[in-house]
Each structure stands twice: as structure tokens, then as C-alpha cells.
Design a protein around this motif. Sequence first.
Motif, PDB file in Angstrom:
ATOM      1  N   ASP A  29      36.072  34.118  43.311  1.00 31.51           N
ATOM      2  CA  ASP A  29      37.072  33.277  43.966  1.00 31.51           C
ATOM      3  C   ASP A  29      38.448  33.583  43.378  1.00 31.51           C
ATOM      4  OD1 ASP A  29      35.135  31.882  45.495  1.00 31.51           O
ATOM      5  OD2 ASP A  29      34.627  30.713  43.720  1.00 31.51           O
ATOM      6  N   ALA A  30      39.469  33.489  44.207  1.00 35.65           N
ATOM      7  CA  ALA A  30      40.829  33.771  43.747  1.00 35.65           C
ATOM      8  C   ALA A  30      41.198  32.844  42.596  1.00 35.65           C
ATOM      9  CB  ALA A  30      41.813  33.595  44.898  1.00 35.65           C
ATOM     10  N   PRO A  31      41.623  33.387  41.458  1.00 34.62           N
ATOM     11  CA  PRO A  31      41.914  32.562  40.276  1.00 34.62           C
ATOM     12  C   PRO A  31      43.355  32.041  40.266  1.00 34.62           C
ATOM     13  CG  PRO A  31      42.073  34.863  39.683  1.00 34.62           C
ATOM     14  CD  PRO A  31      41.690  34.832  41.146  1.00 34.62           C
ATOM     15  N   SER A  32      43.557  31.021  39.481  1.00 30.28           N
ATOM     16  CA  SER A  32      44.902  30.491  39.244  1.00 30.28           C
ATOM     17  C   SER A  32      45.501  31.198  38.035  1.00 30.28           C
ATOM     18  CB  SER A  32      44.817  28.990  38.968  1.00 30.28           C
ATOM     19  OG  SER A  32      44.092  28.762  37.765  1.00 30.28           O
ATOM     20  N   LEU A  33      46.781  30.923  37.770  1.00 35.26           N
ATOM     21  CA  LEU A  33      47.436  31.479  36.595  1.00 35.26           C
ATOM     22  C   LEU A  33      46.692  31.064  35.323  1.00 35.26           C
ATOM     23  CD1 LEU A  33      49.757  32.830  35.024  1.00 35.26           C
ATOM     24  CD2 LEU A  33      51.053  30.681  35.287  1.00 35.26           C
ATOM     25  N   ALA A  34      46.310  29.801  35.253  1.00 35.18           N
ATOM     26  CA  ALA A  34      45.616  29.304  34.065  1.00 35.18           C
ATOM     27  C   ALA A  34      44.294  30.028  33.854  1.00 35.18           C
ATOM     28  CB  ALA A  34      45.377  27.798  34.190  1.00 35.18           C
ATOM     29  N   GLN A  35      43.578  30.283  34.934  1.00 34.22           N
ATOM     30  CA  GLN A  35      42.298  30.971  34.824  1.00 34.22           C
ATOM     31  C   GLN A  35      42.475  32.427  34.396  1.00 34.22           C
ATOM     32  OE1 GLN A  35      41.017  29.988  38.821  1.00 34.22           O
ATOM     33  NE2 GLN A  35      39.409  28.616  38.046  1.00 34.22           N
ATOM     34  N   ILE A  36      43.495  33.074  34.919  1.00 36.11           N
ATOM     35  CA  ILE A  36      43.783  34.457  34.524  1.00 36.11           C
ATOM     36  C   ILE A  36      44.152  34.508  33.051  1.00 36.11           C
ATOM     37  CG2 ILE A  36      45.356  36.412  34.851  1.00 36.11           C
ATOM     38  CD1 ILE A  36      45.547  35.551  37.819  1.00 36.11           C
ATOM     39  N   GLY A  58      53.895  43.929  45.579  1.00 37.50           N
ATOM     40  CA  GLY A  58      52.784  43.926  46.525  1.00 37.50           C
ATOM     41  C   GLY A  58      51.443  44.249  45.890  1.00 37.50           C
ATOM     42  N   MET A  59      51.402  44.316  44.563  1.00 37.57           N
ATOM     43  CA  MET A  59      50.145  44.631  43.876  1.00 37.57           C
ATOM     44  C   MET A  59      49.218  43.420  43.866  1.00 37.57           C
ATOM     45  SD  MET A  59      51.743  46.791  40.682  1.00 37.57           S
ATOM     46  CE  MET A  59      50.153  47.220  39.961  1.00 37.57           C
ATOM     47  N   VAL A  60      49.799  42.235  43.821  1.00 35.22           N
ATOM     48  CA  VAL A  60      49.027  41.003  43.968  1.00 35.22           C
ATOM     49  C   VAL A  60      49.740  40.137  45.005  1.00 35.22           C
ATOM     50  CG1 VAL A  60      48.228  41.072  41.573  1.00 35.22           C
ATOM     51  CG2 VAL A  60      50.229  39.682  42.170  1.00 35.22           C
ATOM     52  N   ARG A  61      49.016  39.141  45.495  1.00 37.95           N
ATOM     53  CA  ARG A  61      49.598  38.192  46.439  1.00 37.95           C
ATOM     54  C   ARG A  61      49.316  36.786  45.938  1.00 37.95           C
ATOM     55  NH1 ARG A  61      47.332  35.360  50.564  1.00 37.95           N
ATOM     56  NH2 ARG A  61      45.397  36.592  50.451  1.00 37.95           N
ATOM     57  N   ARG A  62      50.362  35.969  45.843  1.00 37.43           N
ATOM     58  CA  ARG A  62      50.206  34.583  45.406  1.00 37.43           C
ATOM     59  C   ARG A  62      50.292  33.666  46.605  1.00 37.43           C
ATOM     60  NH1 ARG A  62      53.529  30.178  43.947  1.00 37.43           N
ATOM     61  NH2 ARG A  62      52.763  28.946  42.164  1.00 37.43           N
ATOM     62  N   ASP A  63      49.263  32.844  46.774  1.00 40.91           N
ATOM     63  CA  ASP A  63      49.271  31.841  47.830  1.00 40.91           C
ATOM     64  C   ASP A  63      50.104  30.659  47.344  1.00 40.91           C
ATOM     65  OD1 ASP A  63      48.495  29.449  49.372  1.00 40.91           O
ATOM     66  OD2 ASP A  63      47.002  30.766  50.273  1.00 40.91           O
ATOM     67  N   ASP A  64      51.223  30.396  48.000  1.00 41.30           N
ATOM     68  CA  ASP A  64      52.143  29.357  47.530  1.00 41.30           C
ATOM     69  C   ASP A  64      51.546  27.955  47.616  1.00 41.30           C
ATOM     70  OD1 ASP A  64      54.120  31.182  46.935  1.00 41.30           O
ATOM     71  OD2 ASP A  64      55.035  31.087  48.925  1.00 41.30           O
ATOM     72  N   GLN A  65      50.592  27.752  48.517  1.00 41.23           N
ATOM     73  CA  GLN A  65      49.991  26.421  48.651  1.00 41.23           C
ATOM     74  C   GLN A  65      48.935  26.176  47.581  1.00 41.23           C
ATOM     75  OE1 GLN A  65      48.632  26.194  52.756  1.00 41.23           O
ATOM     76  NE2 GLN A  65      50.547  25.209  53.379  1.00 41.23           N
ATOM     77  N   THR A  66      48.033  27.129  47.396  1.00 40.83           N
ATOM     78  CA  THR A  66      46.939  26.950  46.428  1.00 40.83           C
ATOM     79  C   THR A  66      47.319  27.434  45.026  1.00 40.83           C
ATOM     80  OG1 THR A  66      45.961  29.118  46.884  1.00 40.83           O
ATOM     81  CG2 THR A  66      45.253  27.272  48.271  1.00 40.83           C
ATOM     82  N   LYS A  67      48.399  28.237  44.940  1.00 37.00           N
ATOM     83  CA  LYS A  67      48.865  28.829  43.679  1.00 37.00           C
ATOM     84  C   LYS A  67      47.783  29.720  43.050  1.00 37.00           C
ATOM     85  CE  LYS A  67      52.105  25.069  42.742  1.00 37.00           C
ATOM     86  NZ  LYS A  67      52.550  24.029  41.781  1.00 37.00           N
TER      87      LYS A  67
END
Length: 254
Positions: A29-36, A58-67
Motif C-alpha cells: 500500500d502507498a506509504p505516508s512520509l512517516a512510514q517511509i 516525477g520520480m514519485v507522486r504525492r497524493d495531496d488528499q491522502t498524503k
Amino acid sequence: MSEPSTGKPYGTVLIKANEILEFLLKTQDAPSLAQISAGLGMAKPTAQKILTTMNQLGMVRRDDQTKRYYIGTQMIAYAQKALASFDIAGAARPFLQKLRDETGETINLGVLRDSKIVLIEKLESPTSIKLQSIIGGTMNLYSSAMGKAVLATYTQSQLRQYFDTTKLTPLTPYTITSQTKLQADLKQIQQTGVSIDNEENESEVFCLGATIHKNHQLYGAFSISTPKYRLPKERRTEFVRLLLNTQHAIEAAL
């Protein structure tokens, strides 16, 4: 211009960015900053700065809603280029040669093309009888060890499509031509990681097969082929061990 040095890697930020990409690749699952940050043991401010730059590139994409962070679409083109130029035969050959020497039997390497296995490498046994397979030749997925190993990686949807477009024609009296029996065979392969062709593709020939599969990418499959009379039960057990050891070594090297 001189060739790149094989010494100590240069660029701490590049190394950390690569660690982030590896982490994103392996997490389901896509991780958050804290998880990374926690997963890599990396300070959160450092991870955030690197992720911000990677996002801009463009190497990663951050979802602004879910972060949460995803591998960026920019990486698709690089992946496609890498796959197009990747030589699985060259990468696997040293390990397959070792397997041939350990077993004394013929080792095959194939890739998936148009619902068939195309043989791209064949390392002959020093004591082999003549086998039918030739470089560039094709094998059915349902009757060969390499093919069944590949079929065992299919989703139910992919498998239904395969059955809808493929007639299970017998090649020998032992070829599995029942979809129900073949599906049961594939479940066994999923559990053990090893496929068996027991005279199903060629009379009097027994094969053990496995896939080369890493990071959700199927690179191909390989097999040990031997006259059936040369493979008593205890030798078969040893061949399974050598096959799986070779699979793990190849995948670790990719």
C-alpha cells in the motif's frame, strides 16, 4: 570519457533516493512520509526534502488528499526501456551453467511470447539423449514445465482468457487436457514453486521448471530436462532443491 568507477558510490542523496524507490516498490500500500521515514530509519525532514525533489522530477507522486506516495509515472518510460534492452539469457547463464554442471542434465531457458514459451537458451547435458527442443522453438504453456510455471503466475482472469483461446491438444498420452486437472496442477505449483512435466510434452522426458520473477515482473522460466529413467525419486528431490536454489540466485542477481 572514462568508464564509471566501480568504487565507493558517490552522492548520499542519490543513495537515499534509491532507498526510497526500493521502499515504494516493495510496499503493498502507498506509504505516508512517516512510514517511509520509519521504514528506512531516515530522519523525517531528510526524507521530506528528498521526496519533495523526487516529486518535482516525477520520480514519485504525492497524493495531496491522502498524503501518500507512489512511484511516479516518469519511471514508466525508464522501466520500459530497461526491459526492452534487458538480456535475461546473459544474466541467467552463469547460474544455469552451474545448474547444468550440478545435475549433469539439460537446462532450458524460455520467455513468454504470444501465449507460448520461446526457448532462448539450451545448455546440453554431456550425457544427453537427443531432445526435440531447439533454440527459437516454442512450447505450449499447458504441457511444458516452463509453461506451467508461467501459467501458475496468472490471475484467474488471465487464466480464463488463456483457456478461452487455447485448445488443450494432447502431445503425448500423458498431456493434461482437462482444465480442471490443469488448474489443480497449477495450484500445486503455486504451493511448491516447482512445476513438473511428466512426459506431457515429450515421451520419456521428465522436466522440472520454475519462473524467474522479481518485483512483479516475469522475466522468463527455466527447466531441468532429463530422460525419465535417469530420475529416481531421491534424485528428483535433489533436483528440486538445486532448481529452487538457482531460481533464488538468479532473482537475487537481477
